[in-house]
Design a protein around this motif. Structure first.
Motif, mmCIF file in Angstrom:
data_model
loop_
_atom_site.group_PDB
_atom_site.id
_atom_site.type_symbol
_atom_site.label_atom_id
_atom_site.label_comp_id
_atom_site.label_asym_id
_atom_site.label_seq_id
_atom_site.Cartn_x
_atom_site.Cartn_y
_atom_site.Cartn_z
ATOM 1 N N VAL A 149 0.879 -0.865 -0.206
ATOM 2 C CA VAL A 149 -0.192 0.184 0.016
ATOM 3 C C VAL A 149 0.986 1.316 -0.085
ATOM 4 N N CYS A 150 2.250 0.828 0.231
ATOM 5 C CA CYS A 150 2.793 2.461 0.032
ATOM 6 C C CYS A 150 2.606 3.262 -0.755
ATOM 7 N N PRO A 151 2.237 4.405 -1.020
ATOM 8 C CA PRO A 151 2.222 5.487 -1.501
ATOM 9 C C PRO A 151 3.409 6.060 -2.800
ATOM 10 N N VAL A 152 4.843 5.824 -1.616
ATOM 11 C CA VAL A 152 5.760 5.927 -2.731
ATOM 12 C C VAL A 152 6.745 4.563 -2.779
ATOM 13 N N SER A 153 6.694 3.201 -2.590
ATOM 14 C CA SER A 153 7.363 1.993 -2.524
ATOM 15 C C SER A 153 8.465 2.091 -1.509
ATOM 16 N N LEU A 187 12.621 7.738 1.618
ATOM 17 C CA LEU A 187 11.638 7.854 1.040
ATOM 18 C C LEU A 187 10.294 7.430 1.423
ATOM 19 N N CYS A 188 10.180 7.601 3.051
ATOM 20 C CA CYS A 188 8.721 7.686 3.393
ATOM 21 C C CYS A 188 8.275 8.994 3.480
ATOM 22 N N ILE A 189 7.106 9.420 3.095
ATOM 23 C CA ILE A 189 6.163 10.352 3.281
ATOM 24 C C ILE A 189 5.513 10.391 4.597
ATOM 25 N N GLY A 190 5.876 9.582 4.970
ATOM 26 C CA GLY A 190 4.756 9.203 6.058
ATOM 27 C C GLY A 190 3.198 9.901 7.096
ATOM 28 N N CYS A 191 2.736 8.542 5.774
ATOM 29 C CA CYS A 191 1.703 8.781 5.281
ATOM 30 C C CYS A 191 0.656 7.883 6.424
ATOM 31 N N GLY A 192 0.865 6.646 6.654
ATOM 32 C CA GLY A 192 0.343 6.074 7.653
ATOM 33 C C GLY A 192 -0.261 5.239 7.203
ATOM 34 N N TYR A 193 -0.041 5.306 5.341
ATOM 35 C CA TYR A 193 -1.170 4.267 5.611
ATOM 36 C C TYR A 193 -0.513 2.013 5.578
ATOM 37 N N CYS A 194 0.630 2.061 5.500
ATOM 38 C CA CYS A 194 1.362 0.873 6.252
ATOM 39 C C CYS A 194 0.894 1.042 7.616
ATOM 40 N N GLN A 254 5.225 2.755 13.179
ATOM 41 C CA GLN A 254 4.789 4.071 13.989
ATOM 42 C C GLN A 254 5.399 5.352 13.974
ATOM 43 N N TYR A 255 4.691 6.345 14.349
ATOM 44 C CA TYR A 255 5.648 7.488 13.997
ATOM 45 C C TYR A 255 5.543 8.251 14.677
ATOM 46 N N PRO A 256 7.028 9.212 15.338
ATOM 47 C CA PRO A 256 7.303 10.668 16.086
ATOM 48 C C PRO A 256 6.097 11.273 14.920
ATOM 49 N N LYS A 297 7.824 10.436 9.527
ATOM 50 C CA LYS A 297 8.782 9.131 9.267
ATOM 51 C C LYS A 297 8.574 7.407 9.332
ATOM 52 N N MET A 298 7.776 7.056 9.269
ATOM 53 C CA MET A 298 7.894 6.017 10.210
ATOM 54 C C MET A 298 8.723 4.718 10.312
ATOM 55 N N ASP A 299 8.792 4.482 11.393
ATOM 56 C CA ASP A 299 10.373 3.590 12.044
ATOM 57 C C ASP A 299 8.987 1.928 12.256
#
Ligand code: HEM
Ligand code: SF4
Ligand code: SF4
Lengths: 391, 198
Positions: free
Chosen positions: B66-70, B86-93, B103-105, B115-117
């Motif tokens: 589902v990651c929009p930026v792969s 590359l992550c944009i922190g959209c939360g989709y994952c 998880q996200y800061p 950015k996702m962690d």
């Protein structure tokens, strides 16, 4: 949420207290509180301070001086606690079974966690699989079909029927249609909508369309900027929607004329069925944009600030609402853009310059034109010729 | 090549949270982010079980789909890692992940996601192995040093197992056969489409 706030408050209060204790520990001889100036008066500081006793007699001691030993209590009979069954004989849950059940029947496998993030108590949420299906298949495929389909339909319509001309030709005389405020607000909504739509569609399709062309790093930079634009311009969009609601609500309430307009064939009617300031199709678009825009905005903010909705299942639904509304609005606005520009002669100048040709108004909004003309006649007529108030 | 997996023997886990602490310390995971957590189901009731859960490094990973930026990539060990640059922190994952691993800061616009962690299986990220830049973004890269994830290494009851999927499944099966009970490998059906029957 409240639990987290309380924790925060506790931490805030606890921090200075802890600091004080540390100070005391470092120089134990220093008094706990130092006054800036020596105090005066009977109960001032220093040794021997405190209330002055009324008499010299010793106050009576408090408490019972003779220690009494309580008599031993007889033992209370207790029921024996039976030993637990051996582990091999206890009810056993099966992870695989439970996961299968939840995957088939829905629901989550949930428990307790000892970390502040209580949403982490969801151990397994199988609904993510359906959401994945929506995001990677339903949305992309249906969205692409809808948008490309609309473009094709409009193209075919344009080539086949051609733009709608002003049948009587331009009169050369013009009538004001939209005030400056109405036009500015329209373009604020339109401008922010186009950016919202493009940056949103980039989230949906960019990975397939743009990323292979410009490369992963450039695509992320672009999407990052796009996301910021999507978030900041949302406020302009929402503000514009609210102003639109106030400005155009009255003219968009359904009337009898709309029914007749629709019965005559609506936008495909032969001739020019009468319509008010907005025809039934325009009213439909107005209400669609209002409802869809508000839904997209609410769900969008819920996605944007995840703290508002601390539950993964609700967030999935917010996304579904947002994405569906976005696609519906994009398709509807594509039609609106076509009709408002090259699709109808004389329409664009209404929103660009604020005035339309007399004949355009007569053909597309005859009822409105009559009202405007009547109002204008009334205002220039001599005082005695005007109808009395309440007439 | 080995297919790395996690397996939590819920009949051994005593909810001591040593794995959680080990992970946070080893990778200097920031406040508010837990790459690993212990969930206790049926707390205080018959059938209580504690399960230590982190990213399971799924087969056909939903997050990557589902990651929009792969930004996800797979490794030869079967791990699912991601590129924070590359992550944009959209939360989709996070929406797609069955285990709530991403998880996200809260550092995005308006307190949104940064950015996702997530758990890297102690295998770092796409940068050069065991460099400072890798450590800052992803934490330690123990796998590159030939070591297994610290959470499992640290587990006092050896409830949490990490390593080649076949080997840890074998260990678990043997345990269940000896003691005569076992609630199964939590998350395995969801993550790998298989269960362990002893
Ligand atoms: C008005 C307030 C709005 C807000 C706060 C908002 C916010 C968001 C957010 C947070 C996302 C998730 C992706 C990301 O974080 O980058 C998103 C996605 C999206 N938005 Fe909006 N949005 C709004 C309005 C709109 C409008 C009016 C449209 C339609 C033109 C739109 C179209 C989209 C699309 C197409 C996506 C991608 C869906 C997907 O592919 O998963 N948004 N929006
Ligand atoms: S557990 Fe979640 S984050 Fe890890 S690979 Fe599976 S879907 Fe992705
Ligand atoms: S949060 Fe980052 S890793 Fe997760 S789906 Fe969005 S861009 Fe991809």
């Amino acid at each position: 949420m409240t639990a987290r706030l309380m924790l925060l408050a506790l931490l805030l209060f606890a921090a200075p207290a802890g600091a004080q204790q540390d100070n005391q520990a470092q120089n134990p001889g220093a008094p706990a509180v130092q006054s800036v100036a020596p105090e005066v008066g009977p109960s001032g500081g220093g040794t021997g301070s405190g209330p002055i006793p009324d008499s010299t007699e010793r106050p009576p001691e408090t408490g019972d001086q003779r220690a009494t030993v309580p008599p031993p209590r007889p033992p209370v009979p207790t029921t024996e606690i039976p030993a637990g069954r051996p582990f091999t004989d206890r009810p056993n849950i099966d992870a695989g079974e439970l996961e299968l059940q939840r995957a088939l029947r829905g629901g989550v496998i949930e428990g307790q966690v000892t970390i502040p993030n209580q949403a982490a108590g969801i151990l397994i949420q199988p609904a993510g699989r359906d959401w994945r299906g929506f995001r990677t298949r339903t949305l992309t495929i249906a969205g692409a079909i809808l948008i490309l389909g609309m473009v094709v339909v409009l193209g075919v319509l344009h080539l086949w029927k051609g733009p709608r001309r002003i049948d009587a030709g331009r009169a050369g005389r013009r009538i004001p249609r939209y005030s400056l405020l109405e036009r500015c607000n329209h373009w604020m909504v339109a401008g922010s909508f186009v950016v919202l739509a493009l940056t949103g569609l980039n989230i949906t399709f960019g990975a397939y369309v743009l990323r292979p062309v410009i490369g992963p790093e450039a695509f992320t930079s672009l999407t990052w900027l796009g996301q910021a634009a999507h978030q900041y311009l949302s406020f302009a969009f929402v503000l514009g929607l609210l102003v639109m609601l106030a400005l155009w609500l009255r003219d968009n309430l359904p009337t009898r004329v709309d029914l007749a307009w629709l019965r005559a064939g609506g936008p495909l009617a032969k001739g020019h069925p009468p319509a008010g300031r907005f025809n039934a199709a325009q009213k439909g678009l107005y209400w669609l944009v209002m409802a869809g825009g508000v839904l997209a905005a609410i769900s969008g903010y819920l996605l944007m600030a995840p703290g508002l909705l601390d539950n993964v299942i609700s967030q999935q639904w917010a996304h579904v609402v947002h994405a569906v509304m976005a696609m519906v609005l994009v398709v509807a606005i594509l039609g609106h853009i076509y009709i408002g520009t090259i699709g109808t002669e004389g329409a664009f100048e209404a929103m660009a310059e604020g005035e339309v040709d007399w004949n355009y108004a007569r053909e597309h909004h005859s009822v409105w034109l009559e009202e405007q003309a009547a109002a204008a006649r009334r205002s220039v007529a001599p005082q005695e010729a005007r109808p009395a108030a309440g007439d | 090549m080995a297919r790395m997996k996690f397996l939590c023997d819920a009949d051994r886990c005593i909810e001591c949270n040593a794995c959680v602490t080990a992970c946070k310390n080893e990778h200097e995971v920031p406040w508010g982010i837990n790459r690993r957590r212990v969930v206790t189901i049926n707390d205080g009731k018959p059938g209580e079980r504690s399960i230590s859960m982190a990213c399971m490094h799924c087969t056909d990973a939903p997050c990557a789909a589902v990651c929009p930026v792969s930004c996800f990539y797979g490794t030869v060990d079967g791990l699912v890692l991601h590129d924070k640059d590359l992550c944009i922190g959209c939360g989709y994952c996070f929406y797609a992940c069955p285990f709530g691993a991403p998880q996200y800061p809260r550092v995005g616009n308006f307190g949104g996601r940064g950015k996702m962690d997530k758990c890297t299986y102690c295998a770092g990220g796409p940068q050069q192995d065991n460099t400072a830049v890798e450590y800052i973004q992803y934490g330690a890269n123990r796998l590159a040093e030939g070591k297994l994830p610290l959470c499992a290494e640290m587990c006092s009851t050896k409830a949490l197992l990490a390593g080649d999927g076949d080997i840890i499944a074998g260990i678990y099966k043997e345990r269940v056969q000896r003691r005569g009970f076992g609630s199964g490998a939590w998350g395995w059906r969801t993550a790998y489409g298989e269960t362990i029957t002893a």
